[in-house]
Design a protein around this motif. Structure first.
Motif, short mmCIF file in Angstrom:
data_model
loop_
_atom_site.label_atom_id
_atom_site.label_comp_id
_atom_site.label_asym_id
_atom_site.label_seq_id
_atom_site.Cartn_x
_atom_site.Cartn_y
_atom_site.Cartn_z
N LYS A 87 -8.37 -6.56 1.17
CA LYS A 87 -9.16 -5.48 0.56
C LYS A 87 -8.99 -5.50 -0.96
N ARG B 4 -10.20 5.99 -7.69
CA ARG B 4 -9.30 5.54 -6.62
C ARG B 4 -10.02 5.41 -5.29
N LYS C 121 -4.07 -2.50 -6.85
CA LYS C 121 -4.00 -1.10 -6.41
C LYS C 121 -3.63 -0.21 -7.60
N ASP D 185 0.81 -1.22 0.00
CA ASP D 185 0.00 0.00 0.00
C ASP D 185 0.84 1.28 0.00
N LEU E 213 -10.34 2.22 -3.26
CA LEU E 213 -9.33 1.74 -2.29
C LEU E 213 -9.67 2.13 -0.86
N LYS F 212 0.99 8.70 -2.58
CA LYS F 212 0.50 9.50 -1.45
C LYS F 212 1.65 9.66 -0.46
N1 GLY Z 1 -4.26 3.71 0.47
C1 GLY Z 1 -5.25 4.07 -0.45
C2 GLY Z 1 -4.72 4.85 -1.59
O1 GLY Z 1 -3.52 4.86 -1.83
O2 GLY Z 1 -5.48 5.49 -2.27
#
Ligand code: GLY
Length: 352
Positions: A174, A226, A212, A123, A229, A129
């Motif tokens: 998830k 997104r 992801k 993640d 997620l 992020k």
């Molecule tokens: N952890 C969720 C995202 O990177 O959007």
């Protein structure tokens, strides 16, 4: 910008080959006190052998402005320029803070992530992020900045405790639910007491990260697709905030595991998610993840956290829900009454 990812248990070699293809002047490693001691010397990278290491205090409680300022200061003292390259070696705390430090120093240096925890591998180290906690709120200040590359391996998993493995596994669960019923049921067969086959596990990680990436590539700045997620995370973040308020933080991954159960109940209620799959998920989480203790007196606090969450719009509770595994409804509005019903179910399970 698509992020380059290498899956390789020979991390040093992989890093050297990635660095050979990236124009940069000098290298600076950012690691925490554990990874600086236990992982950096073990990487076996020729390029990193002479690189200075900025060592920060470990733990989410240090993902703050003081630590960030310390990193900026040291980058300055080391003469880092915009053409230098940061290599983050550590868990999500290091990749979040190190990525943010790099993305903002001299208006932005490049950085490479070498995640050492499962949670960071599946993640935090992927998707751009970056940020720090601020004012008592998680990830309150940050920027989107794609790593120049992430090198993912499963060779550090033997340094992790079982709860740390389980925490990362919750994010994999998830991703599996967002992908397909087949992968979801495959992941429910995990036996955390058995020895891991690191190569097989690396394949599972790769599959998880690809899921992801599928959402990140559609929506790198998190404006729509997104949001998928966020599955499990509205409840998870509220649990974490309540735990912080009580002065006893809980592990993100554990909160996610239970958040998935509560939000899958909402998926069942609002989108007819199959009850057999809800039951299978609840059984798995119940037998592997310690529950966070709440009573109905906590509901108002929890609902308040959910309505003030970054994911909330117009003060409403927002969740990503599923009609079946692989079919997501990104921004479902949840009434406080429905959320309280999900929390009732959670409390029933908590008491089993
Ligand atoms: N952890 C969720 C995202 O990177 O959007």
């Amino acid at each position: 910008m698509t992020q380059g990812i290498t899956y390789n248990n020979r991390v040093g070699e992989a890093l050297d080959s990635v660095l050979a293809g990236i124009d940069h002047t000098r290298l600076v490693v950012i690691a925490d006190e554990n990874t600086a001691q236990l992982v950096v010397p073990r990487l076996g990278s020729t390029a990193l052998a002479q690189a200075p290491v900025i060592t920060i205090a470990a733990g989410e409680e240090n993902k703050n402005l003081d630590t960030l300022a310390q990193v900026w200061r040291q980058l300055g003292e080391l003469g880092a320029t915009r053409n230098s390259m940061v290599v983050n070696v550590g868990g999500g705390m290091v990749t979040d803070l190190g990525g943010f430090a790099a993305a903002t120093f001299k208006r932005g240096m490049g950085f490479i992530n070498c995640p050492t925890s499962l949670l960071a591998a599946v993640d935090a180290s992927v998707g751009g992020k970056t940020g720090i906690d601020f004012n008592g709120l998680k990830n309150e200040v940050g920027v989107f900045a794609m790593p120049r590359h992430t090198i993912i391996s499963s060779c550090f998993l033997d340094t992790l405790s079982t709860p740390e493995i389980k925490a990362g596994y919750a994010e994999m669960l998830k991703h599996a639910m967002l992908h397909s019923h087949e992968l979801f049921t495959q992941l429910l067969h995990a036996d955390f007491d058995a020895a891991f086959n690191t190569l097989e596990f690396l394949k599972l990680i790769e599959q998880s990260v690809a899921i992801k990436q599928h959402f990140v590539e559609q929506d790198p700045h998190d404006n729509g697709a997104r949001h998928a997620l966020n599955l499990g995370h509205t409840v998870a973040h509220a649990f974490e905030s309540l735990a912080l308020k009580r002065g006893k933080p809980i592990h993100h991954g554990y909160a996610v595991a239970w958040g998935l159960v509560a939000e899958t109940y909402l998926s069942h209620k609002l989108f007819s998610f199959p009850s057999a799959d809800l039951y299978a998920l609840a059984t798995f989480v119940l037998s592997n993840y310690r529950a966070f203790h709440i009573t109905c007196d906590d509901y108002d606090d929890l609902i308040a956290f959910m309505t003030h969450d970054k994911k909330s719009r117009n003060g409403e509770i927002n969740c990503a829900l599923l009609s079946i595994c692989g079919q997501v409804h990104c921004d479902a509005t949840i009434s406080p009454n429905h959320m309280k019903e999900a929390l009732d179910i959670y409390r029933d399970l908590m008491h089993i």
